[in-house]
Structures are given as structure tokens and as C-alpha cells.
Design a protein around this motif. Structure first.
Motif, PDB file in Angstrom:
ATOM      1  N   GLU A 131       0.805  -1.213   0.000  1.00  0.00           N
ATOM      2  CA  GLU A 131       0.000   0.000   0.000  1.00  0.00           C
ATOM      3  C   GLU A 131       0.845   1.274   0.000  1.00  0.00           C
ATOM      4  O   GLU A 131       0.468   2.266  -0.621  1.00  0.00           O
ATOM      5  CB  GLU A 131      -0.922   0.015   1.234  1.00  0.00           C
ATOM      6  N   ARG A 132       1.976   1.243   0.695  1.00  0.00           N
ATOM      7  CA  ARG A 132       2.688   2.481   0.955  1.00  0.00           C
ATOM      8  C   ARG A 132       3.948   2.694   0.124  1.00  0.00           C
ATOM      9  O   ARG A 132       4.305   3.848  -0.157  1.00  0.00           O
ATOM     10  CB  ARG A 132       3.074   2.563   2.450  1.00  0.00           C
ATOM     11  N   TYR A 133       4.653   1.652  -0.258  1.00  0.00           N
ATOM     12  CA  TYR A 133       5.970   1.857  -0.866  1.00  0.00           C
ATOM     13  C   TYR A 133       5.867   2.613  -2.194  1.00  0.00           C
ATOM     14  O   TYR A 133       6.549   3.618  -2.415  1.00  0.00           O
ATOM     15  CB  TYR A 133       6.684   0.522  -1.069  1.00  0.00           C
ATOM     16  N   ARG A 134       5.013   2.141  -3.075  1.00  0.00           N
ATOM     17  CA  ARG A 134       4.921   2.759  -4.395  1.00  0.00           C
ATOM     18  C   ARG A 134       4.431   4.205  -4.288  1.00  0.00           C
ATOM     19  O   ARG A 134       4.972   5.099  -4.950  1.00  0.00           O
ATOM     20  CB  ARG A 134       3.984   1.954  -5.290  1.00  0.00           C
ATOM     21  N   ARG A 135       3.424   4.440  -3.449  1.00  0.00           N
ATOM     22  CA  ARG A 135       2.891   5.802  -3.330  1.00  0.00           C
ATOM     23  C   ARG A 135       3.936   6.767  -2.779  1.00  0.00           C
ATOM     24  O   ARG A 135       4.114   7.874  -3.291  1.00  0.00           O
ATOM     25  CB  ARG A 135       1.645   5.825  -2.448  1.00  0.00           C
ATOM     26  N   THR A 136       4.637   6.370  -1.731  1.00  0.00           N
ATOM     27  CA  THR A 136       5.615   7.290  -1.143  1.00  0.00           C
ATOM     28  C   THR A 136       6.801   7.517  -2.067  1.00  0.00           C
ATOM     29  O   THR A 136       7.362   8.616  -2.091  1.00  0.00           O
ATOM     30  CB  THR A 136       6.092   6.788   0.224  1.00  0.00           C
ATOM     31  N   ARG A 137       7.185   6.498  -2.838  1.00  0.00           N
ATOM     32  CA  ARG A 137       8.253   6.720  -3.811  1.00  0.00           C
ATOM     33  C   ARG A 137       7.816   7.745  -4.857  1.00  0.00           C
ATOM     34  O   ARG A 137       8.608   8.559  -5.318  1.00  0.00           O
ATOM     35  CB  ARG A 137       8.639   5.398  -4.503  1.00  0.00           C
ATOM     36  N   ARG A 138       6.542   7.705  -5.243  1.00  0.00           N
ATOM     37  CA  ARG A 138       6.020   8.697  -6.192  1.00  0.00           C
ATOM     38  C   ARG A 138       6.054  10.094  -5.582  1.00  0.00           C
ATOM     39  O   ARG A 138       6.373  11.074  -6.261  1.00  0.00           O
ATOM     40  CB  ARG A 138       4.589   8.340  -6.608  1.00  0.00           C
ATOM     41  N   LEU A 139       5.694  10.202  -4.309  1.00  0.00           N
ATOM     42  CA  LEU A 139       5.715  11.508  -3.646  1.00  0.00           C
ATOM     43  C   LEU A 139       7.132  12.061  -3.553  1.00  0.00           C
ATOM     44  O   LEU A 139       7.361  13.257  -3.779  1.00  0.00           O
ATOM     45  CB  LEU A 139       5.095  11.398  -2.257  1.00  0.00           C
ATOM     46  N   VAL A 140       8.080  11.201  -3.206  1.00  0.00           N
ATOM     47  CA  VAL A 140       9.486  11.631  -3.149  1.00  0.00           C
ATOM     48  C   VAL A 140       9.948  12.100  -4.524  1.00  0.00           C
ATOM     49  O   VAL A 140      10.584  13.159  -4.663  1.00  0.00           O
ATOM     50  CB  VAL A 140      10.381  10.484  -2.632  1.00  0.00           C
ATOM     51  N   SER A 141       9.613  11.319  -5.553  1.00  0.00           N
ATOM     52  CA  SER A 141      10.028  11.663  -6.913  1.00  0.00           C
ATOM     53  C   SER A 141       9.363  12.942  -7.391  1.00  0.00           C
ATOM     54  O   SER A 141      10.018  13.818  -7.972  1.00  0.00           O
ATOM     55  CB  SER A 141       9.682  10.509  -7.859  1.00  0.00           C
ATOM     56  N   ARG A 142       8.053  13.094  -7.126  1.00  0.00           N
ATOM     57  CA  ARG A 142       7.348  14.286  -7.578  1.00  0.00           C
ATOM     58  C   ARG A 142       7.844  15.535  -6.840  1.00  0.00           C
ATOM     59  O   ARG A 142       7.936  16.613  -7.423  1.00  0.00           O
ATOM     60  CB  ARG A 142       5.851  14.123  -7.372  1.00  0.00           C
ATOM     61  N   SER A 143       8.173  15.389  -5.566  1.00  0.00           N
ATOM     62  CA  SER A 143       8.728  16.517  -4.816  1.00  0.00           C
ATOM     63  C   SER A 143      10.046  16.967  -5.430  1.00  0.00           C
ATOM     64  O   SER A 143      10.311  18.170  -5.555  1.00  0.00           O
ATOM     65  CB  SER A 143       8.929  16.130  -3.348  1.00  0.00           C
TER      66      SER A 143
END
Length: 288
Positions: free
Chosen positions: A228-240
């Protein structure tokens, strides 16, 4: 976008919990244990000495310089090249929208956090560890030539804090080991350019809560947490990071090209692309 003062959020969370809280503790060691076998073990120091405890699950929310993460995943931190001023001030003039202004090698953002308070941040390029004797004066001078609304906020600020912004040298391979789960900055520190650091930590915490409430096999629950969390947070880090490259990291020459591209981008498309990543709902079912 809705804002809330972090102090009020902390108090609201403290008022709703029914666990024993130990304040002023510093974790010094973590042994992750194994789901279904040995329990995790945590060592911490407080005013009354050194303590040890065993736990079925350890939720490590011990910020970007996480002792827990260092014990499980030796990984270096990297300075972003930017430092960030932050303040919460009394103000009734700013509207309810999140407003961001880009300048050469800097950005300024503001968001209402109550009927009479506004939170603002100034994210600027500077060397790590710079000592500034008068931070309020420094921030006013830095943004003195910016837009009038930015100047108005800095000029009415009497107290400000500043922290250098650090990120992981490389992403963690996972967020769980044994009976330990990492959340927030301990797992996925990100630049403040999307304003999603604290938000993603709250999403992590909700998801962990669902793991605990579902019962069943802990290992299966932690695996679902990863999913649930790994892919979403990696996207947030990348988008930031992408937002940083498009905004605060752009110098004077690059601003001309960047601004020209933004002018020809359809507003509706830009709004949808910029806000889609903020959409998140907790999983409906978390059974093992």
C-alpha cells in the motif's frame, strides 16, 4: 488544501490515544525480531536512565535521522542544497488557497491554518550549516524584493525557525524488517516542495493502524502495508524532487524558459496534473 497547526494536531492525537506515553526518550538500539517467533526489542534513554522493552510491533517514526533506520538499513543522508525558514503568524488577510511563489533558486509558500493564522515557508539555496545570528532580519532581507504579499507575511513575522533540508542518498529497499515498520521521514524523507512530508506520515500511520486492527498474521499485514505504501511514497518523493527542479532549483536564466512553458500550458490540465497525486483514500479492507 486544508492546513492545521502542527502543535494542535499533536495535541489532538495525544488526546485520543489511550496508551502510556513516555516523553523525552531517545531510542538508542532496535532489534527487529521475527513475526511468529521472537519479539522486537527496543532500548532507549530518558531522564531516569536506560530502559529495554520487548514489543510485538515497533512503529519507528523517529524522523529523518532515524536511529531505527540506521540500525536496519545503513544509509547516508545527502544535503539538498537548500535550507527552509518556517513560521506561523497571526493573519486574516490571506485567503484559503495554498499559494506558492517561485524565484531564482528559492520558493515561498503560504497556507491558512486557522481563521486568524497563516503558515508560511521560505525554501532557499544556501550552504549547509550556515549560522545566521538574526533569522527574522535575514528572511525579511532575502524576500524584500519579492511580491507584496510575500513581503507582507515576512514583515509581520516576529519569530522564525530554519532547518537545512536533507534527503536519503538512495531510497530504502523496503519499510519493514521483522516486527519493525518505518513511517514518515524515517522511511521516505522528501523535499518540502509538495508539502506532503507530514501528510504522507499520517497516511502511513493510518495504514499501520489498519494492520493492527485487522488482527491475523502480522507478517502478512506488514507485507500488505508495503504494497500500500511503498509505491505511493516513492512517487511523492520523486514528484517533490521534480517540483524542486522545476521551481526552486531554477536559476535566473532558466526562469525565463520555465515561465514561458507554463504560460502555454492549459490551466485545467496543469491543475489536474498537479493535484492528482494528493488524492488518497485508506484501504477499505486490511484482513490478513
Amino acid at each position: 488544501m486544508t492546513g492545521i497547526h502542527r502543535r494542535r494536531l499533536h495535541q489532538a492525537l495525544a488526546d485520543t490515544q489511550d496508551a502510556d506515553m513516555v516523553l523525552g526518550a531517545r531510542v538508542t538500539a532496535v532489534e527487529p525480531g521475527t513475526p511468529g517467533r521472537e519479539r522486537a526489542r527496543v532500548t532507549w534513554e530518558s531522564a531516569d536512565g536506560v530502559h529495554n522493552a520487548q514489543a510485538d510491533l515497533v512503529v519507528a517514526a523517529d524522523e529523518i535521522r532515524s536511529i531505527t533506520r540506521s540500525a536496519l538499513f545503513p544509509n547516508a543522508l545527502r544535503y539538498s542544497g537548500f535550507s527552509c525558514w518556517r513560521a506561523a503568524i497571526t493573519d486574516t488577510t490571506v485567503d484559503d488557497r495554498f499559494a506558492m511563489t517561485w524565484g531564482p533558486n528559492a520558493e515561498f509558500g503560504a497556507l491558512r491554518i486557522s481563521a486568524d493564522e497563516v503558515y508560511w515557508y521560505g525554501y532557499v539555496a544556501m550552504p549547509s550549516g550556515r549560522v545566521i545570528t538574526d533569522e527574522v532580519r535575514a528572511v525579511r532581507e532575502y524576500f524584500a524584493a519579492w511580491a507584496p504579499d510575500v513581503q507582507a507575511l515576512t514583515e509581520t513575522t516576529d519569530e522564525v525557525i530554519r532547518h537545512d533540508v536533507w534527503v536519503l542518498d538512495r531510497p530504502l529497499p523496503r519499510y519493514t524488517v521483522g516486527r519493525v515498520v518505518l513511517i514518515g521521514d524515517a522511511a521516505h524523507p522528501m523535499l518540502p516542495t509538495l508539502g506532503q512530508g507530514a501528510n504522507s506520515a499520517l497516511e502511513d500511520a493510518v495504514t499501520v493502524g489498519l494492520v493492527l486492527s485487522a488482527g491475523g498474521d502480522l507478517a502478512a499485514g506488514l507485507q500488505r502495508y508495503e504494497e500500500e505504501r511503498y509505491r505511493r511514497t516513492r512517487r511523492l518523493v520523486s514528484r517533490s524532487a521534480q517540483m524542486g527542479r522545476m521551481g526552486a532549483e531554477v536559476g535566473p536564466r532558466g526562469q525565463v524558459l520555465r515561465n514561458a512553458l507554463l504560460r502555454i500550458t492549459p490551466p485545467r490540465a496543469a491543475l489536474r496534473n498537479g493535484t492528482r497525486i494528493f488524492e488518497w483514500m485508506p484501504p477499505r479492507s486490511f484482513g490478513a
